[in-house]
Design a protein around this motif. Sequence first.
Motif, PDB file in Angstrom:
ATOM      1  N   PRO A 160       0.829  -1.210   0.000  1.00  0.00           N
ATOM      2  CA  PRO A 160       0.000   0.000   0.000  1.00  0.00           C
ATOM      3  C   PRO A 160       0.859   1.254   0.000  1.00  0.00           C
ATOM      4  N   HIS A 161       0.391   2.265  -0.712  1.00  0.00           N
ATOM      5  CA  HIS A 161       1.198   3.469  -0.927  1.00  0.00           C
ATOM      6  C   HIS A 161       0.343   4.723  -0.770  1.00  0.00           C
ATOM      7  N   ILE A 162       0.952   5.761  -0.215  1.00  0.00           N
ATOM      8  CA  ILE A 162       0.302   7.063  -0.099  1.00  0.00           C
ATOM      9  C   ILE A 162       1.227   8.106  -0.707  1.00  0.00           C
ATOM     10  N   GLY A 163       0.708   8.894  -1.624  1.00  0.00           N
ATOM     11  CA  GLY A 163       1.534   9.929  -2.221  1.00  0.00           C
ATOM     12  C   GLY A 163       0.865  10.517  -3.443  1.00  0.00           C
ATOM     13  N   PRO A 164       1.418  11.584  -3.960  1.00  0.00           N
ATOM     14  CA  PRO A 164       0.823  12.264  -5.107  1.00  0.00           C
ATOM     15  C   PRO A 164       1.204  11.602  -6.421  1.00  0.00           C
ATOM     16  N   ASP A 165       0.454  11.937  -7.451  1.00  0.00           N
ATOM     17  CA  ASP A 165       0.825  11.588  -8.821  1.00  0.00           C
ATOM     18  C   ASP A 165       1.624  12.773  -9.349  1.00  0.00           C
ATOM     19  N   HIS A 166       2.941  12.686  -9.256  1.00  0.00           N
ATOM     20  CA  HIS A 166       3.792  13.832  -9.585  1.00  0.00           C
ATOM     21  C   HIS A 166       3.696  14.232 -11.058  1.00  0.00           C
ATOM     22  N   LYS A 167       3.523  13.259 -11.922  1.00  0.00           N
ATOM     23  CA  LYS A 167       3.375  13.593 -13.345  1.00  0.00           C
ATOM     24  C   LYS A 167       2.097  14.412 -13.557  1.00  0.00           C
ATOM     25  N   LYS A 168       1.032  14.017 -12.878  1.00  0.00           N
ATOM     26  CA  LYS A 168      -0.226  14.763 -12.985  1.00  0.00           C
ATOM     27  C   LYS A 168      -0.052  16.186 -12.456  1.00  0.00           C
ATOM     28  N   GLN A 169       0.709  16.333 -11.357  1.00  0.00           N
ATOM     29  CA  GLN A 169       0.959  17.675 -10.825  1.00  0.00           C
ATOM     30  C   GLN A 169       1.737  18.522 -11.826  1.00  0.00           C
ATOM     31  N   GLY A 170       2.669  17.892 -12.530  1.00  0.00           N
ATOM     32  CA  GLY A 170       3.392  18.605 -13.589  1.00  0.00           C
ATOM     33  C   GLY A 170       2.462  19.037 -14.703  1.00  0.00           C
ATOM     34  N   LYS A 171       1.508  18.167 -15.052  1.00  0.00           N
ATOM     35  CA  LYS A 171       0.525  18.513 -16.086  1.00  0.00           C
ATOM     36  C   LYS A 171      -0.342  19.698 -15.649  1.00  0.00           C
ATOM     37  N   ILE A 172      -0.710  19.719 -14.380  1.00  0.00           N
ATOM     38  CA  ILE A 172      -1.521  20.834 -13.870  1.00  0.00           C
ATOM     39  C   ILE A 172      -0.729  22.136 -13.984  1.00  0.00           C
ATOM     40  N   ALA A 173       0.548  22.086 -13.601  1.00  0.00           N
ATOM     41  CA  ALA A 173       1.408  23.277 -13.737  1.00  0.00           C
ATOM     42  C   ALA A 173       1.500  23.694 -15.205  1.00  0.00           C
ATOM     43  N   GLY A 174       1.589  22.708 -16.094  1.00  0.00           N
ATOM     44  CA  GLY A 174       1.641  23.002 -17.528  1.00  0.00           C
ATOM     45  C   GLY A 174       0.356  23.630 -18.033  1.00  0.00           C
ATOM     46  N   ALA A 175      -0.774  23.172 -17.497  1.00  0.00           N
ATOM     47  CA  ALA A 175      -2.070  23.743 -17.895  1.00  0.00           C
ATOM     48  C   ALA A 175      -2.182  25.196 -17.446  1.00  0.00           C
ATOM     49  N   ILE A 176      -1.686  25.485 -16.245  1.00  0.00           N
ATOM     50  CA  ILE A 176      -1.712  26.870 -15.750  1.00  0.00           C
ATOM     51  C   ILE A 176      -0.846  27.756 -16.639  1.00  0.00           C
ATOM     52  N   MET A 177       0.367  27.281 -16.929  1.00  0.00           N
ATOM     53  CA  MET A 177       1.264  28.061 -17.785  1.00  0.00           C
ATOM     54  C   MET A 177       0.643  28.272 -19.166  1.00  0.00           C
ATOM     55  N   SER A 178      -0.018  27.243 -19.686  1.00  0.00           N
ATOM     56  CA  SER A 178      -0.641  27.344 -21.005  1.00  0.00           C
ATOM     57  C   SER A 178      -1.737  28.404 -21.040  1.00  0.00           C
ATOM     58  N   ILE A 197      12.407  11.719  -6.065  1.00  0.00           N
ATOM     59  CA  ILE A 197      11.008  11.716  -5.628  1.00  0.00           C
ATOM     60  C   ILE A 197      10.077  12.231  -6.713  1.00  0.00           C
ATOM     61  N   SER A 198      10.310  13.456  -7.175  1.00  0.00           N
ATOM     62  CA  SER A 198       9.272  14.117  -7.952  1.00  0.00           C
ATOM     63  C   SER A 198       9.729  14.848  -9.205  1.00  0.00           C
ATOM     64  N   SER A 199      10.919  15.445  -9.216  1.00  0.00           N
ATOM     65  CA  SER A 199      11.269  16.428 -10.247  1.00  0.00           C
ATOM     66  C   SER A 199      11.262  15.858 -11.669  1.00  0.00           C
ATOM     67  N   LYS A 200      11.677  14.611 -11.831  1.00  0.00           N
ATOM     68  CA  LYS A 200      11.671  13.985 -13.158  1.00  0.00           C
ATOM     69  C   LYS A 200      10.241  13.888 -13.696  1.00  0.00           C
ATOM     70  N   ASN A 201       9.307  13.470 -12.827  1.00  0.00           N
ATOM     71  CA  ASN A 201       7.917  13.314 -13.240  1.00  0.00           C
ATOM     72  C   ASN A 201       7.218  14.663 -13.417  1.00  0.00           C
ATOM     73  N   TYR A 202       7.569  15.648 -12.565  1.00  0.00           N
ATOM     74  CA  TYR A 202       7.042  17.005 -12.747  1.00  0.00           C
ATOM     75  C   TYR A 202       7.335  17.484 -14.172  1.00  0.00           C
ATOM     76  N   LEU A 203       8.602  17.358 -14.555  1.00  0.00           N
ATOM     77  CA  LEU A 203       9.050  17.857 -15.854  1.00  0.00           C
ATOM     78  C   LEU A 203       8.343  17.134 -16.997  1.00  0.00           C
ATOM     79  N   GLU A 204       8.249  15.824 -16.880  1.00  0.00           N
ATOM     80  CA  GLU A 204       7.608  15.032 -17.930  1.00  0.00           C
ATOM     81  C   GLU A 204       6.150  15.461 -18.125  1.00  0.00           C
ATOM     82  N   GLY A 205       5.421  15.635 -17.011  1.00  0.00           N
ATOM     83  CA  GLY A 205       4.023  16.045 -17.104  1.00  0.00           C
ATOM     84  C   GLY A 205       3.868  17.458 -17.642  1.00  0.00           C
ATOM     85  N   PHE A 206       4.740  18.367 -17.181  1.00  0.00           N
ATOM     86  CA  PHE A 206       4.679  19.764 -17.617  1.00  0.00           C
ATOM     87  C   PHE A 206       4.904  19.876 -19.121  1.00  0.00           C
TER      88      PHE A 206
END
Length: 334
Positions: A160-178, A197-206
């Motif tokens: 079992p795991h608890i945590g964010p979907d970092h790629k999705k968070q990157g996509k949200i940041a990308g949507a805001i920038m767009s 933890i997160s930065s690779k997936n942030y970038l990919e989603g963004f």
Amino acid sequence: MITQKEIAEKLGVSRTTVARAINGSSLIKDETKKKILNLVKEMNYEKNLIGSSLAGRKSKLVSALMIKSKNEFYTQEIVRGLENAAKEYGAYNYRIEIETTDIDDPESQILRLKEILDTKDIDGIIITPLDNIKTYEILKPYLKRIKIISVGIKLHDEIPHIGPDHKKQGKIAGAIMSSLLRDNEKLLVLNNGDDRISSKNYLEGFVERVSQTDIKLQGPLIGNGIDKSIELISDVCSRDDIKGIYINRYAQEILEKLPKKILKNKKIVTNGISKNLKRLLKKGIVTATVMEEIATEGYDAGKKMFDILYRDKSYEAEWEVSKSHILFLENLEG
């Protein structure tokens, strides 16, 4: 006698929020806590531990191996959440021992995990695994006896795991920038590597999200750390009419050191949160950041472990995706 559920219904909040207020949790707003506690007093609510079938249970010990991030705020919030869970359920002889390991030293975490398994009689482990393959191999023989929950970094499909979907968070940041930039305006994107933890997936989603627009993407360019990134941004912005900037790692340190004239009239969106990022939002340097509920992740891991150990609940391989929040200056608290 009034119940927590009835108090929650009267105030339009969740029963969990009521429980947190009664147990003195710092994870809810002071205003909400005050309303709940006032009603608790008015309705003569009494917390009943003695009558609970859980109160007489054998004590349970959980080892929490968290990471010491470069972003101190992240570490502090995860620990705060775990401490709140331990405090809330401490009356049931539930203990969480929290340790941190440097994010760039996965081998130390592996060695400490082996020591704990060899020397301590523990019932559960909550871990942010820096080397999930080695960690799972070490824990695999203990899975029937010791309960495991991973936080932030997923350990294994069986855990079992608890945590964010970092790629999705990157996509949200990308949507805001767009939404902030117009077609054909130039957006500079810097890649400062993987923080485990997160930065690779942030970038990919963004990048995936922004690439769906007609914004002209400059990059991702390799930043090579804070000082090199400052030089690179200064150089690119002096040659090109850059309207927006996104940096997947070290954003707060870079933005604090960049000359104000470089950042003037530029839209800057980030991922994550820290005290410094809040300050950059207040100054108007950062337009928005997409963040996770860090302390809540720690608390939820502690609570779920309690449910597993004391209430025999089974979460199996469930992944609880923590909520994402968008912070602008207008909705910034504190």
